[in-house]
Write a protein that holds these residues in place. Structure first.
Motif, PDB file in Angstrom:
ATOM      1  N   ASP A 382       4.454 -17.571   1.762  1.00 28.39           N
ATOM      2  CA  ASP A 382       5.494 -18.329   2.463  1.00 28.39           C
ATOM      3  C   ASP A 382       5.934 -17.554   3.708  1.00 28.39           C
ATOM      4  O   ASP A 382       5.974 -18.093   4.805  1.00 28.39           O
ATOM      5  CB  ASP A 382       6.692 -18.568   1.555  1.00 28.39           C
ATOM      6  CG  ASP A 382       6.394 -19.589   0.471  1.00 28.39           C
ATOM      7  OD1 ASP A 382       5.306 -20.207   0.545  1.00 28.39           O
ATOM      8  OD2 ASP A 382       7.220 -19.753  -0.431  1.00 28.39           O
ATOM      9  N   ILE A 383       6.298 -16.280   3.505  1.00 28.24           N
ATOM     10  CA  ILE A 383       6.641 -15.392   4.619  1.00 28.24           C
ATOM     11  C   ILE A 383       5.861 -14.087   4.432  1.00 28.24           C
ATOM     12  O   ILE A 383       5.893 -13.479   3.369  1.00 28.24           O
ATOM     13  CB  ILE A 383       8.148 -15.079   4.678  1.00 28.24           C
ATOM     14  CG1 ILE A 383       8.947 -16.345   4.952  1.00 28.24           C
ATOM     15  CG2 ILE A 383       8.435 -14.050   5.768  1.00 28.24           C
ATOM     16  CD1 ILE A 383      10.440 -16.111   5.012  1.00 28.24           C
ATOM     17  N   ARG A 384       5.174 -13.680   5.493  1.00 29.94           N
ATOM     18  CA  ARG A 384       4.462 -12.406   5.463  1.00 29.94           C
ATOM     19  C   ARG A 384       4.989 -11.565   6.620  1.00 29.94           C
ATOM     20  O   ARG A 384       4.899 -11.968   7.785  1.00 29.94           O
ATOM     21  CB  ARG A 384       2.955 -12.622   5.612  1.00 29.94           C
ATOM     22  CG  ARG A 384       2.150 -11.326   5.755  1.00 29.94           C
ATOM     23  CD  ARG A 384       2.142 -10.506   4.475  1.00 29.94           C
ATOM     24  NE  ARG A 384       1.483  -9.220   4.653  1.00 29.94           N
ATOM     25  CZ  ARG A 384       0.170  -9.013   4.555  1.00 29.94           C
ATOM     26  NH1 ARG A 384      -0.642 -10.039   4.305  1.00 29.94           N
ATOM     27  NH2 ARG A 384      -0.338  -7.811   4.709  1.00 29.94           N
ATOM     28  N   ILE A 385       5.543 -10.399   6.288  1.00 29.38           N
ATOM     29  CA  ILE A 385       6.067  -9.483   7.301  1.00 29.38           C
ATOM     30  C   ILE A 385       5.244  -8.206   7.230  1.00 29.38           C
ATOM     31  O   ILE A 385       5.223  -7.522   6.207  1.00 29.38           O
ATOM     32  CB  ILE A 385       7.556  -9.175   7.082  1.00 29.38           C
ATOM     33  CG1 ILE A 385       8.368 -10.476   7.133  1.00 29.38           C
ATOM     34  CG2 ILE A 385       8.060  -8.205   8.145  1.00 29.38           C
ATOM     35  CD1 ILE A 385       9.830 -10.296   6.813  1.00 29.38           C
ATOM     36  N   ARG A 386       4.581  -7.885   8.319  1.00 32.33           N
ATOM     37  CA  ARG A 386       3.672  -6.757   8.362  1.00 32.33           C
ATOM     38  C   ARG A 386       4.319  -5.563   9.058  1.00 32.33           C
ATOM     39  O   ARG A 386       5.147  -5.715   9.936  1.00 32.33           O
ATOM     40  CB  ARG A 386       2.392  -7.177   9.096  1.00 32.33           C
ATOM     41  CG  ARG A 386       1.304  -6.127   9.143  1.00 32.33           C
ATOM     42  CD  ARG A 386       0.036  -6.733   9.723  1.00 32.33           C
ATOM     43  NE  ARG A 386      -0.987  -5.709   9.950  1.00 32.33           N
ATOM     44  CZ  ARG A 386      -1.121  -5.047  11.085  1.00 32.33           C
ATOM     45  NH1 ARG A 386      -0.303  -5.303  12.102  1.00 32.33           N
ATOM     46  NH2 ARG A 386      -2.058  -4.143  11.221  1.00 32.33           N
ATOM     47  N   ASP A 387       3.908  -4.372   8.670  1.00 30.81           N
ATOM     48  CA  ASP A 387       4.475  -3.132   9.206  1.00 30.81           C
ATOM     49  C   ASP A 387       4.012  -2.915  10.651  1.00 30.81           C
ATOM     50  O   ASP A 387       3.629  -3.845  11.337  1.00 30.81           O
ATOM     51  CB  ASP A 387       4.065  -1.960   8.321  1.00 30.81           C
ATOM     52  CG  ASP A 387       5.055  -0.799   8.421  1.00 30.81           C
ATOM     53  OD1 ASP A 387       5.810  -0.751   9.404  1.00 30.81           O
ATOM     54  OD2 ASP A 387       5.061   0.038   7.506  1.00 30.81           O
TER      55      ASP A 387
END
Length: 425
Positions: A382-387
């Motif tokens: 749904d939500i992907r937050i990458r470094d």
């Protein structure tokens, strides 16, 4: 024998002999002094006496007689040459296409196609009052000459997006705004023929700014390349800003629907995209593809239908991009894909059946906020937050569907970053 004050009509005194003679003279003058009102097509049935006036009851056009013909005028005219029908202060010009290709009310001339005709109409206004609008009639004809919207304070208007919908058959840009500003263009449809390299609306900045413009109530179909292409490759401070795209329907492209590429050294700021919709899944690339490093761009009520190979909303290098009430429907990839943005806001937005993640923050996104969003049917998360530089964000209310998700609700591949409290899931 006394006369009336305004028109010098004769007033025979009581007991005057041959009193019919001055009355006949009065009636002769009345034929000129009293205007004729009838349908425009019937004006040939009336004698264009010098000084007589004909008012069309259907079109509202006003004509003055010069002794041999009825000459079109309006209430803005400063001077009139009856032989050529040249109005030196004409602010509304009609550019006709099929069956003549002429510009009214300027001298009738033959032009190669509708594009050439509209360019002549812009030139006519620029040489006269310098402001006004060019009006295109209902037409669906083909044209191959690029229309240059290069006159400041001059707008191009059609007769409705389903009535004025010509087809561009060239290999460049159908409409090009290149350096002019303060024009409001719209009420027309514009079709391409799918030719390679073909843009329908192109904004090009070379050595000056484009600002305070608007495109509204427009239907764009079958662009060979991009439906709207913003090109900003001039030096610093020669940029595109304070523009609006309002109520635009896009149906099929060879590449992206709205494309703003990365152009180093140029500015790209403050634009609003309001009520923009894709009508089919024939968008080959991204619906919104903004790599320009834009500042304060607002996407409000924008709906991107399935993109065959691309992303619904792709923004890179943006400062404070805002998405309010937008809807992304996948197929090719993610609904929202942000890279290297600062101060982004995604609020009250929907991701529907995306081919990748619903919302994907790739890298170097800072001070962002995502709240009151709905994600369903995502092939990824749904939500992907990458470094890699991503930090300081706030995630608000998450209204995800749980029965057809393939990934996880929120996947944060980050370490030692600052994030706000999750208000439900």
């Amino acid at each position: 024998m006394p006369n009336t004050h305004n028109h010098s009509y004769h007033q025979p005194a009581k007991g005057t002999t041959d009193w019919h003679l001055p009355l006949n003279s009065n009636f002769e003058n009345l034929d000129t002094d009293v205007g004729v009102r009838d349908a425009d097509a019937n004006r040939g049935e009336y004698e264009p006496k010098a000084g007589a006036k004909f008012e069309a009851t259907d079109s509202g056009a006003v004509y003055l007689g010069d002794g041999s013909e009825w000459v079109l005028v309006d209430r803005r005219v400063d001077s009139l040459t009856t032989g050529s029908q040249r109005l030196t202060d004409r602010s509304i010009v009609y550019a006709y296409g099929s069956g003549g290709n002429y510009v009214e009310p300027f001298p009738v001339s033959e032009y190669s196609d509708l594009g050439d005709t509209v360019n002549a109409a812009f030139a006519a206004i620029a040489s006269g009052p310098g402001y006004g609008k060019v009006v295109m009639p209902p037409t669906d004809e083909d044209f191959s000459t690029t229309i240059h919207l290069r006159a400041d304070y001059v707008s191009l208007q059609g007769s409705g997006m389903w009535a004025t919908r010509p087809r561009y058959t060239g290999s460049d840009a159908a409409f090009r705004l290149d350096g002019a500003d303060r024009g409001i263009h719209g009420n027309f449809g514009l079709r391409g023929d799918g030719s390679s390299g073909q843009d329908l609306i192109e904004l090009t900045v070379e050595n000056e700014q484009i600002s305070h413009y608007a495109f509204q109530n427009i239907y764009l179909e079958n662009a060979g390349r991009h439906a709207i292409h913003e090109i900003c490759h001039g030096p610093d401070n020669n940029d595109i800003y304070d523009g609006m795209y309002h109520t635009i329907y896009i149906n099929g492209t060879g590449d992206h629907a709205i494309y703003s590429p990365d152009e180093s050294g140029a500015g790209n700021a403050s634009r609003t995209f309001f009520n923009i919709q894709s009508m089919t899944s024939r968008i080959r690339g991204d619906f919104i593809h903004d790599m320009s490093g834009g500042i304060h761009k607002r996407y409000i009520g924008v709906e991107g239908e399935p993109c065959v190979d691309g992303v619904n909303f792709r923004v890179q290098n943006g400062y404070c991009p805002i998405f309010l009430g937008c809807r992304g429907e996948g197929q090719g990839s993610h609904s929202f894909h942000l890279t290297n943005t600062r101060g982004a806001l995604i609020q009250n937005c929907i991701s529907w059946n995306s081919g990748g993640h619903g919302i994907y923050l790739d890298s170097n996104n800072r001070e962002f906020k995502i709240e009151n969003y709905y994600v369903t049917g995502a092939q990824g998360d749904d939500i992907r937050i990458r470094d890699s530089g991503t930090q300081t964000g706030v995630l608000g209310m998450h209204n995800a569907s749980t029965n057809i998700d393939r990934g996880v609700d929120i996947h944060m591949d980050v370490q030692n970053k600052q994030f706000g409290t999750l208000d439900g899931s």
